[in-house]
Enzyme design. Structure first.
Site, short mmCIF file in Angstrom:
data_model
loop_
_atom_site.label_atom_id
_atom_site.label_comp_id
_atom_site.label_asym_id
_atom_site.label_seq_id
_atom_site.Cartn_x
_atom_site.Cartn_y
_atom_site.Cartn_z
N GLU A 141 32.70 -23.20 -24.49
CA GLU A 141 33.04 -24.43 -24.50
C GLU A 141 34.67 -24.87 -24.63
O GLU A 141 35.03 -25.73 -24.80
CB GLU A 141 32.42 -25.37 -25.85
CG GLU A 141 31.84 -26.76 -25.27
CD GLU A 141 30.98 -26.74 -24.35
OE1 GLU A 141 31.57 -27.24 -23.01
OE2 GLU A 141 29.68 -27.11 -24.61
N HIS A 153 32.76 -29.06 -32.75
CA HIS A 153 31.64 -29.45 -31.76
C HIS A 153 30.38 -28.83 -32.47
O HIS A 153 30.30 -27.53 -32.56
CB HIS A 153 31.94 -29.22 -30.55
CG HIS A 153 30.51 -28.84 -29.48
ND1 HIS A 153 30.12 -30.10 -29.30
CD2 HIS A 153 30.31 -27.87 -28.86
CE1 HIS A 153 28.93 -29.97 -28.58
NE2 HIS A 153 29.06 -28.67 -28.38
N HIS A 193 25.60 -29.33 -32.67
CA HIS A 193 24.43 -29.96 -32.08
C HIS A 193 23.71 -30.61 -33.42
O HIS A 193 22.68 -30.30 -33.64
CB HIS A 193 23.77 -28.94 -31.19
CG HIS A 193 24.20 -28.39 -30.11
ND1 HIS A 193 23.86 -27.32 -29.68
CD2 HIS A 193 25.72 -28.74 -29.81
CE1 HIS A 193 24.57 -27.02 -28.51
NE2 HIS A 193 25.71 -27.77 -28.68
N TYR A 246 30.25 -50.14 -41.94
CA TYR A 246 31.72 -50.18 -41.73
C TYR A 246 32.30 -48.94 -41.73
O TYR A 246 33.33 -48.74 -41.01
CB TYR A 246 32.24 -50.95 -42.92
CG TYR A 246 32.09 -50.19 -44.41
CD1 TYR A 246 31.34 -50.25 -45.09
CD2 TYR A 246 33.41 -49.22 -44.69
CE1 TYR A 246 31.28 -49.39 -46.33
CE2 TYR A 246 33.45 -48.61 -45.70
CZ TYR A 246 32.21 -48.63 -46.53
OH TYR A 246 32.08 -47.86 -47.76
N HIS A 257 23.28 -33.51 -25.68
CA HIS A 257 23.84 -32.16 -26.01
C HIS A 257 24.34 -32.04 -27.54
O HIS A 257 23.72 -31.33 -28.10
CB HIS A 257 25.27 -32.09 -25.15
CG HIS A 257 26.12 -30.83 -25.47
ND1 HIS A 257 26.97 -30.33 -24.51
CD2 HIS A 257 26.02 -29.99 -26.30
CE1 HIS A 257 27.20 -29.30 -24.88
NE2 HIS A 257 26.86 -28.91 -25.95
N TYR A 299 43.89 -47.36 -47.76
CA TYR A 299 42.97 -46.71 -48.79
C TYR A 299 43.51 -45.55 -49.34
O TYR A 299 43.58 -45.23 -50.33
CB TYR A 299 41.56 -46.92 -48.25
CG TYR A 299 40.69 -46.19 -49.03
CD1 TYR A 299 40.23 -46.77 -50.32
CD2 TYR A 299 39.95 -44.82 -48.48
CE1 TYR A 299 39.26 -45.98 -51.10
CE2 TYR A 299 38.89 -44.26 -49.44
CZ TYR A 299 38.69 -44.90 -50.60
OH TYR A 299 37.67 -44.30 -51.31
ZN LIG Z 1 27.29 -27.51 -27.34
#
Ligand SMILES: [Zn+2]
Length: 194
Positions: free
Chosen positions: A58, A77, A79, A98, A140, A193
């Site tokens: 990726e 990234h 899953h 929120y 994905h 904040y």
């Molecule tokens: Zn992936």
């Protein structure tokens, strides 16, 4: 990521900006077995600068995000199961809570489907992340961005929590949405904040 329930086995990948390039996790190595020296240093064209491992498949998505987003220095990234559940329904996360504002706006978009590891998926992610720090990827998983790996990981946990709550709510009915004004007020609050 595994300990936090965001990832099982070898799915998902992480990177951090490093000089003109990035450090990425290697391909096909479980997080439990991974050590710092397994990280691969790539330039943003995918050429290996340092490291013995094959980089995550990726990497084009990570490179595209660093090219498009000078404001971010880390990409997570995964899953993660609830994010991925919504992504298989091709549903983003609307302004039903929120905390959605933590991702930078009044929604967390779901990017259109494209084959993993392709420039098409990279482009879809960049577009879904416009003015945002997180998105889902259709059929994905999800992506979270941040100024550091810890910040991106923390956001990934928040987004997975929101996905779980949203998924629970839609078992009953589509939950109430906050108005644009209510989300703007939450975003303003977040700005002051910390
Ligand atoms: Zn992936």
């Amino acid at each position: 990521m595994s300990a936090l329930g965001l990832s099982r086995g070898t799915s998902g990948n992480v990177s951090a900006r490093a000089g003109d390039g990035m450090l990425v996790t290697p391909s096909a190595l479980s997080y439990e077995a991974m050590e710092p020296r397994d990280a691969v240093h790539l330039d943003l064209d995918g050429r290996t600068l340092e490291g013995d491992r094959k980089p995550t498949t990726e990497w084009p998505m990570h490179a595209a995000l660093y090219n498009a987003r000078p404001d971010i220095d880390a990409v997570v990234h995964t899953h993660a199961p609830f994010c991925t559940t919504l992504a298989t329904l091709r549903r983003g996360i609307p302004a039903f809570h929120y905390m959605v504002a933590m991702a930078g706006g009044d929604s967390i978009r779901c990017a259109p489907y494209a084959t993993f590891g392709t420039p098409e998926l990279a482009l879809a992610a960049v577009q879904a992340l416009q003015d945002r720090r997180a998105c889902l990827l259709a059929n994905h998983g999800m992506v979270a961005l941040g100024p550091s790996p810890q910040a991106a990981l923390d956001l990934a946990v928040e987004v997975e929590t929101l996905a779980e709550i949203y998924w629970r709510a839609i078992q009953v009915e589509e939950p109430a949405r906050l108005t644009a004004e209510e989300m703007a007020a939450a975003m303003e609050r977040f700005r002051t904040y910390r």
